[in-house]
Design a protein around this motif. Structure first.
Motif, mmCIF file in Angstrom:
data_model
loop_
_atom_site.group_PDB
_atom_site.id
_atom_site.type_symbol
_atom_site.label_atom_id
_atom_site.label_comp_id
_atom_site.label_asym_id
_atom_site.label_seq_id
_atom_site.Cartn_x
_atom_site.Cartn_y
_atom_site.Cartn_z
ATOM 1 N N VAL A 58 0.855 -1.188 0.000
ATOM 2 C CA VAL A 58 0.000 0.000 0.000
ATOM 3 C C VAL A 58 0.894 1.241 0.000
ATOM 4 O O VAL A 58 1.301 1.721 1.063
ATOM 5 N N PRO A 59 1.220 1.785 -1.173
ATOM 6 C CA PRO A 59 2.079 2.970 -1.225
ATOM 7 C C PRO A 59 1.385 4.212 -0.666
ATOM 8 O O PRO A 59 0.161 4.341 -0.716
ATOM 9 N N MET A 60 2.183 5.142 -0.166
ATOM 10 C CA MET A 60 1.685 6.422 0.326
ATOM 11 C C MET A 60 1.163 7.301 -0.800
ATOM 12 O O MET A 60 0.328 8.189 -0.585
ATOM 13 N N ASP A 61 1.630 7.082 -2.030
ATOM 14 C CA ASP A 61 1.345 7.990 -3.139
ATOM 15 C C ASP A 61 -0.143 8.103 -3.459
ATOM 16 O O ASP A 61 -0.551 9.074 -4.098
ATOM 17 N N GLY A 62 -0.942 7.135 -3.043
ATOM 18 C CA GLY A 62 -2.380 7.234 -3.274
ATOM 19 C C GLY A 62 -3.016 8.394 -2.533
ATOM 20 O O GLY A 62 -4.166 8.755 -2.816
ATOM 21 N N PHE A 63 -2.294 8.988 -1.605
ATOM 22 C CA PHE A 63 -2.823 10.101 -0.820
ATOM 23 C C PHE A 63 -2.356 11.465 -1.325
ATOM 24 O O PHE A 63 -2.532 12.476 -0.644
ATOM 25 N N HIS A 64 -1.795 11.499 -2.541
ATOM 26 C CA HIS A 64 -1.596 12.768 -3.235
ATOM 27 C C HIS A 64 -2.943 13.493 -3.332
ATOM 28 O O HIS A 64 -3.977 12.865 -3.620
ATOM 29 N N VAL A 106 -10.045 -4.153 3.122
ATOM 30 C CA VAL A 106 -9.812 -2.719 3.265
ATOM 31 C C VAL A 106 -9.308 -2.198 1.918
ATOM 32 O O VAL A 106 -8.348 -2.725 1.364
ATOM 33 N N TYR A 107 -9.991 -1.188 1.399
ATOM 34 C CA TYR A 107 -9.593 -0.613 0.119
ATOM 35 C C TYR A 107 -8.764 0.644 0.344
ATOM 36 O O TYR A 107 -9.120 1.505 1.155
ATOM 37 N N ALA A 108 -7.666 0.744 -0.397
ATOM 38 C CA ALA A 108 -6.764 1.891 -0.302
ATOM 39 C C ALA A 108 -6.649 2.556 -1.665
ATOM 40 O O ALA A 108 -6.795 1.902 -2.702
ATOM 41 N N PRO A 109 -6.365 3.857 -1.694
ATOM 42 C CA PRO A 109 -6.178 4.521 -2.986
ATOM 43 C C PRO A 109 -4.822 4.176 -3.591
ATOM 44 O O PRO A 109 -3.860 3.907 -2.884
ATOM 45 N N GLY A 110 -4.771 4.208 -4.904
ATOM 46 C CA GLY A 110 -3.518 4.034 -5.620
ATOM 47 C C GLY A 110 -3.146 5.322 -6.319
ATOM 48 O O GLY A 110 -3.819 6.346 -6.183
ATOM 49 N N PHE A 111 -2.054 5.280 -7.079
ATOM 50 C CA PHE A 111 -1.612 6.467 -7.821
ATOM 51 C C PHE A 111 -1.287 6.059 -9.238
ATOM 52 O O PHE A 111 -0.481 5.144 -9.461
ATOM 53 N N GLU A 112 -1.930 6.703 -10.207
ATOM 54 C CA GLU A 112 -1.714 6.408 -11.617
ATOM 55 C C GLU A 112 -0.586 7.292 -12.141
ATOM 56 O O GLU A 112 -0.736 8.517 -12.224
ATOM 57 N N ARG A 113 0.537 6.682 -12.460
ATOM 58 C CA ARG A 113 1.725 7.446 -12.846
ATOM 59 C C ARG A 113 1.554 8.165 -14.179
ATOM 60 O O ARG A 113 2.097 9.251 -14.382
ATOM 61 N N GLN A 117 -2.296 11.081 -11.021
ATOM 62 C CA GLN A 117 -3.456 11.375 -10.192
ATOM 63 C C GLN A 117 -3.748 10.191 -9.266
ATOM 64 O O GLN A 117 -3.525 9.029 -9.633
ATOM 65 N N PRO A 118 -4.273 10.470 -8.049
ATOM 66 C CA PRO A 118 -4.698 9.378 -7.159
ATOM 67 C C PRO A 118 -5.963 8.729 -7.691
ATOM 68 O O PRO A 118 -6.794 9.382 -8.331
ATOM 69 N N ILE A 119 -6.102 7.433 -7.419
ATOM 70 C CA ILE A 119 -7.260 6.658 -7.850
ATOM 71 C C ILE A 119 -7.868 5.984 -6.626
ATOM 72 O O ILE A 119 -7.235 5.128 -5.991
ATOM 73 N N ALA A 120 -9.096 6.359 -6.275
ATOM 74 C CA ALA A 120 -9.737 5.820 -5.065
ATOM 75 C C ALA A 120 -10.011 4.327 -5.205
ATOM 76 O O ALA A 120 -10.349 3.834 -6.281
ATOM 77 N N GLY A 121 -9.866 3.597 -4.105
ATOM 78 C CA GLY A 121 -10.238 2.185 -4.056
ATOM 79 C C GLY A 121 -9.482 1.286 -5.001
ATOM 80 O O GLY A 121 -9.970 0.232 -5.403
#
Length: 232
Positions: A58-64, A106-113, A117-121
């Motif tokens: 679960v990378p931190m980058d989803g919280f951009h 538990v769903y976490a956001p990701g990050f589309e390089r 942009q962050p991507i929810a769930g």
């Protein structure tokens, strides 16, 4: 504990983190381009090899924050700085991952390089995951809402790379995702480098320093244990 010398030592240390039936969370910190994602992905892949997956990433980058919000805040040109993330939301997710170890997915956001942009769930962490590996620049920052992150992590390892090589890799990454060479160099020296200098000040708070990123093809790191610490 003596210094860790090989990738196998790192695997053994990570494997031992879940104790007494509870889920553990391992953090990997470091400056932009230092090899955090490479190390995290290698650990998850090797620990999950040959059986039912029990480690999640679960990378931190989803919280951009989204670009639209950064534009509203006047912070789009500093994207990647500590205040351009939802640090409180990230800390809350880490707490949930620790406390809901046997509940629902538990769903976490990701990050589309490509979109940047962050991507929810985008990331699903199943109840069977006994270890969560999370990585990002600011896991050891002790200001603002970032101070809520460290208590949710069982250990934090700090990736460290020769500065010239780190910058070279970072420029190459920006080029890969669409920037010209000149744009990539300008962004790295203007924005990423300021962030890197801040992250470097948090190095002494890590449990382990990995001076050479661990790559899948088998390079051997020389990791330095920074001493015992009271677990959260």
């Amino acid at each position: 504990m003596p210094p860790t010398g090989t990738f196998d030592d790192l695997l053994a240390r990570a494997r031992a983190l879940p104790r007494d039936g509870r889920r553990a969370v391992l953090g990997i910190a470091g400056s932009p381009g230092a090899g955090k994602s490479t190390l995290a992905e290698a650990l998850v892949r090797e620990l999950n090899a040959g059986g039912e997956p029990w480690v999640a990433h679960v990378p931190m980058d989803g919280f951009h924050l989204a670009d639209a919000e950064l534009d509203r805040l006047g912070r789009l040109d500093r994207k990647g700085a500590p205040d351009t993330f939802d640090a409180a939301g990230y800390a809350a997710l880490l707490r949930r991952l620790r406390e809901e170890a046997y509940g629902d997915v538990v769903y976490a956001p990701g990050f589309e390089r490509v979109l940047e942009q962050p991507i929810a769930g985008a990331i699903a962490v199943p109840p069977t995951a006994r270890l969560v590996v999370t990585e990002g620049n600011y896991l050891l920052l002790d200001s603002g809402a970032w101070a809520r992150v460290r208590p949710q992590l069982d250990e934090v390892w700090f990736c460290e790379l020769d500065e010239q090589e780190r910058i070279r890799r970072l420029v190459a990454r920006h080029e890969e995702f669409g920037k010209s060479h000149e744009e990539a160099v300008a962004w790295v020296l203007r924005s990423d480098q300021r962030n890197a200098e801040l992250v470097a000040t948090t190095r002494n708070r890590a449990d382990l320093v990995v001076p050479v990123p661990v790559l899948p093809r088998g390079e051997t790191p020389r990791a330095v244990d920074t001493g015992p610490r009271t677990a959260p």
